[in-house]
Write a protein that holds these residues in place. Structure first.
Motif, short mmCIF file in Angstrom:
data_model
loop_
_atom_site.label_atom_id
_atom_site.label_comp_id
_atom_site.label_asym_id
_atom_site.label_seq_id
_atom_site.Cartn_x
_atom_site.Cartn_y
_atom_site.Cartn_z
N PHE A 27 21.06 -10.57 -42.05
CA PHE A 27 20.14 -11.15 -43.03
C PHE A 27 20.92 -11.84 -44.15
N TRP A 30 18.69 -14.76 -46.27
CA TRP A 30 17.32 -14.31 -46.48
C TRP A 30 17.24 -13.54 -47.79
N GLN A 52 11.87 -11.91 -47.53
CA GLN A 52 11.98 -12.30 -46.12
C GLN A 52 12.45 -11.13 -45.27
N ARG A 53 13.39 -10.37 -45.78
CA ARG A 53 13.89 -9.21 -45.04
C ARG A 53 12.78 -8.18 -44.83
#
Length: 289
Positions: free
Chosen positions: A211, A216, A220-221
């Motif tokens: 990630f 990210w 988003q993660r």
């Protein structure tokens, strides 16, 4: 009164049915994803690629010494007190469940100390090296310098790290671990649930480096992990069980890292939402919609 009891029973049945269906759906999703296979794939890939051994070998002696010290300490000072409590709820199985609990506690302590002070850079090198070996140099270059040449040895191409590596063990994770410990007082089922919860927590962290390389943000993660809870829990559970093995836990820490990198490489190379297996692990994955 009778009507109230019947309503309560009906509500309990409804809730139980919903929970069962949810658990079955998660289990089916985990099985379909094939994510649980990646820790096993990591073992075979690691053993067949000698160049990946370098980070492990450089940390082997200090980490084995740490593991021996922690395990010995826990079994001397924590095993018997916990056995004395668990024997009242687990009966004849208390000896086994207490061993599992003590190993779990030892594994947690070893991971906290080793990942923060001994293994962090070595695990990052291993993760990045696997991605380079799987032709994902472009992704890795977002987080570290890549040296030219030495194409047959991905580890020799590892340059300076440009971004801070894996997330360290957080106080929140430790608090969650302590909160779940009482589950071990429930015979067999409690221990299984405890391991599954540990697996879920472990699964949430296996792609932290990926990630990071993808740039990210936290939102988003979290969204990705929420959408793919079952596969990551499946991976994390298998990884957790492997890392419970005394003294071999350091080896499995590296092979699990390799497995996570192989998984990330498959996601990246095939442009997928998740490694969803269509019938067997080797078949084409589900394309992004």
């Amino acid at each position: 009164m009778a009507g109230t009891v019947e309503n309560a029973k009906a509500k309990a049945k409804e809730v139980a049915s919903e929970d069962f269906n949810k658990a079955r759906s998660l289990a089916e999703s985990a099985a379909k994803s094939g994510a649980y296979l990646y820790p096993i794939k990591g073992i075979f890939y690691f053993l067949s690629h000698r160049s990946l051994w370098k980070p492990l070998l450089s940390k082997l002696v200090p980490t084995l010494s740490l593991s021996a010290g922690v395990i010995a300490f826990m079994f001397v000072f924590a095993y018997l007190p916990q056995l004395a409590v668990l024997v009242f709820v687990n009966g004849p199985l208390a000896a086994f469940t207490t061993i599992l609990l003590t190993l779990s506690e030892s594994s947690t302590l070893i991971n906290i100390i080793s990942r923060n002070f001994l293994l962090q850079d070595a695990l990052v090198d291993t993760f990045d090296g696997v991605l380079v070996a799987r032709n994902q140099t472009g992704v890795v270059s977002e987080g570290r310098q890549i040296k030219s040449g030495n194409f047959n040895d991905p580890m020799a191409k590892m340059g300076k790290i440009l971004k801070s590596p894996f997330e360290k063990f957080t106080p929140k994770a430790l608090i969650r671990y302590v909160m779940y410990l009482p589950l071990n007082f429930i015979p067999v089922v409690g221990t299984v649930i405890f391991v599954l919860l540990q697996g879920r927590s472990r699964g949430d962290s296996v792609h932290s480096r990926y990630f990071q390389l993808k740039k990210w943000n936290n939102s988003q993660r979290e969204q990705w992990l929420k959408e793919h809870t079952a596969p990551y829990t499946a991976f994390g559970t298998v990884a957790t069980l492997l890392e419970l093995v005394p003294f071999a836990s350091i080896l499995f820490s590296f092979t699990n890292t390799v497995g996570a990198a192989l998984w990330a490489a498959d996601i990246e190379a095939r442009d997928t939402t998740m490694t969803e297996v269509q019938g067997s692990p080797g078949e084409e994955l589900k394309k992004t919609t």
